[in-house]
Design an enzyme around this catalytic site. Structure first.
Site, PDB file in Angstrom:
ATOM      1  N   ASP A  89      -2.115   6.279   6.659  1.00 50.87           N
ATOM      2  CA  ASP A  89      -3.158   5.419   6.111  1.00 50.87           C
ATOM      3  C   ASP A  89      -3.409   4.314   7.137  1.00 50.87           C
ATOM      4  O   ASP A  89      -2.589   3.418   7.304  1.00 50.87           O
ATOM      5  CB  ASP A  89      -2.688   4.829   4.772  1.00 50.87           C
ATOM      6  CG  ASP A  89      -3.701   3.850   4.171  1.00 50.87           C
ATOM      7  OD1 ASP A  89      -4.741   3.576   4.813  1.00 50.87           O
ATOM      8  OD2 ASP A  89      -3.445   3.365   3.052  1.00 50.87           O
TER       9      ASP A  89
ATOM     10  N   LYS B 105     -12.550  -2.316   6.002  1.00 57.88           N
ATOM     11  CA  LYS B 105     -11.722  -3.292   6.697  1.00 57.88           C
ATOM     12  C   LYS B 105     -12.203  -3.451   8.137  1.00 57.88           C
ATOM     13  O   LYS B 105     -12.489  -4.541   8.579  1.00 57.88           O
ATOM     14  CB  LYS B 105     -10.250  -2.865   6.692  1.00 57.88           C
ATOM     15  CG  LYS B 105      -9.722  -2.416   5.330  1.00 57.88           C
ATOM     16  CD  LYS B 105      -9.547  -3.567   4.360  1.00 57.88           C
ATOM     17  CE  LYS B 105      -9.346  -3.152   2.919  1.00 57.88           C
ATOM     18  NZ  LYS B 105      -8.186  -2.323   2.640  1.00 57.88           N
TER      19      LYS B 105
ATOM     20  N   TRP C 131       0.824  -1.209   0.000  1.00 55.59           N
ATOM     21  CA  TRP C 131       0.000   0.000   0.000  1.00 55.59           C
ATOM     22  C   TRP C 131       0.855   1.254   0.000  1.00 55.59           C
ATOM     23  O   TRP C 131       0.510   2.250  -0.623  1.00 55.59           O
ATOM     24  CB  TRP C 131      -1.016  -0.006   1.143  1.00 55.59           C
ATOM     25  CG  TRP C 131      -2.100  -1.004   0.873  1.00 55.59           C
ATOM     26  CD1 TRP C 131      -2.379  -2.132   1.583  1.00 55.59           C
ATOM     27  CD2 TRP C 131      -3.046  -0.984  -0.226  1.00 55.59           C
ATOM     28  NE1 TRP C 131      -3.425  -2.810   1.002  1.00 55.59           N
ATOM     29  CE2 TRP C 131      -3.852  -2.137  -0.100  1.00 55.59           C
ATOM     30  CE3 TRP C 131      -3.265  -0.116  -1.287  1.00 55.59           C
ATOM     31  CZ2 TRP C 131      -4.877  -2.427  -1.007  1.00 55.59           C
ATOM     32  CZ3 TRP C 131      -4.282  -0.410  -2.198  1.00 55.59           C
ATOM     33  CH2 TRP C 131      -5.076  -1.553  -2.045  1.00 55.59           C
TER      34      TRP C 131
END
Ligand SMILES: *Cc1c(COP(=O)(O)O)cnc(C)c1O
Length: 367
Positions: free
Chosen positions: A178, A202, A105
């Site tokens: 993040d 998530k 990511w």
């Protein structure tokens, strides 16, 4: 009994889904489903305000931070962050943005940010690994931070690689994190960060909702080309109602926040998350068939990638797990192997059921 180990969109608390089902056709006597309500009506405004207030309480968000509900997911934020912050220290052409690269990511975030300013990779975890894989966080003392960076970006839980920060680095620039896959799973001090963002799917709710928590002084610096709907100041000034927010996703997220409060808040969930992760990692570390390749001090509590030492058993492992109601254990294609995501809504019993199954499978195939 079904246990869903998906990395995302992921398991939600059963109680929340039951409540949503019971309110589906008629929310609190309004005669309407939440999906059918005007986002500017009193009913939905109260849902939004409650969700915001409960999230503020759960994370003890200081009053000089705004909580924004947006769309676009964390991948859109990869562009929205530099569009809002690259000009923080002056002209955007010369702006430097510091990024630490700890997994898949981070790689995506870096690539996208480079469209908007000069990205400086202050540390890259692949340099620590002979095979160039992500399996650790470079020691903070080795990071080459810029003197004048607009911000320092981190992905504090790498969902694909299974690497999680258990520290907050020192930084003179505001830290942008993040937190998509571990927000609300552990106690954090919001004031350590300038911006916290994450997609909801998530650990919070359905896909379609993005949460941004941003310090007041970081608003109002957006590039002129930044779309209004993604200009954090515009969104904040309109209390997340500049455009139509993802109303149903906000409603479900609000129910999840209420559920977290009933569990005793983030600290209580963290305790359970530590126990769940310990159960699974300890089992893997003591087994002869399974292995986890992440440095112990930065193993993710939320996403546990693991490999079967005999990879010819992979397909059999997945189909036998599925027969036992243990779903979505296949690892991300870029990493291979298996991955068990054990978010807040995964009960301890689910992890116990997984460990029991893994033990039996090992005894059967690798005694
Ligand atoms: C899932 C995930 C993303 C991508 O989220 P989208 O909603 O697909 O944009 C980004 N960062 C992290 C850490 C993630 O777990």
């Amino acid at each position: 009994m079904i246990y869903n180990f998906s990395a995302g969109p992921a398991v939600l608390p059963k109680e929340v889904l039951q409540q949503a089902a019971s309110e589906m056709l008629d929310w609190h006597g309004s005669g309407m489903s939440v999906m059918e309500m005007s986002h500017r009506g009193a009913e939905f405004m109260s849902i939004l305000a409650d969700a915001q207030q409960n999230l503020r309480e759960l994370l003890a968000v200081p009053s000089n931070y705004k909580i924004l509900f947006l769309q676009g997911g964390a991948i859109a934020e990869n562009a929205i962050v530099p569009m809002n912050l690259a000009r923080l220290n002056g002209s955007s052409e010369s702006a430097v943005l510091d990024y630490v690269c700890t997994g898949s990511w981070s790689v995506k975030s870096i690539k996208e940010a480079a469209k908007y300013a000069n990205v400086h990779v202050a540390a890259d975890a692949r340099s620590l690994n002979p095979a160039g894989k992500f399996n650790a966080i470079p020691d903070e003392s080795t990071w080459k931070l810029s003197a004048n960076a607009a911000y320092l970006h981190l992905c504090t839980n790498e969902t694909i690689d299974g690497v999680e920060y258990n520290f907050v680095p020192k930084s003179s620039a505001p830290i942008v994190a993040d937190m998509s896959s571990h927000i609300l799973s552990r106690v954090i001090n919001v004031a350590d960060y300038g911006v916290i963002y994450g997609g909801a799917q998530k650990n919070i709710g359905p896909a379609g909702l993005t949460i941004v928590i941003v310090r007041d002084d970081l608003l109002g610096h957006a590039l002129p080309s930044c779309p209004s709907a993604f200009n954090w100041k515009t969104v904040a000034d309109n209390d997340s109602m500049y455009n139509t927010p993802p109303t149903y996703a906000i409603y479900i997220a609000g129910l999840v926040f209420q559920w977290i409060k009933r569990q005793g808040g983030v600290a209580a969930l963290e305790k359970n998350n530590i126990a769940k992760a310990a159960l699974l990692y300890d089992f893997i570390d003591h087994s002869k068939l399974y292995e986890n390749r992440i440095a112990k001090e930065c193993r993710s509590r939320m996403n546990v990638p693991f490999f079967l030492r005999d990879e010819s058993l992979n397909a059999q492992f997945l189909s036998a797990a599925k027969e036992r109601g243990l779903l979505q254990l296949k690892g991300h294609s870029s990493v291979g192997g298996m991955r068990a995501s054990i978010y807040n809504a995964m009960p301890y019993e689910g992890v116990q059921a997984l460990v029991n199954f893994m033990q039996e499978f090992e005894q059967r195939h690798h005694p």
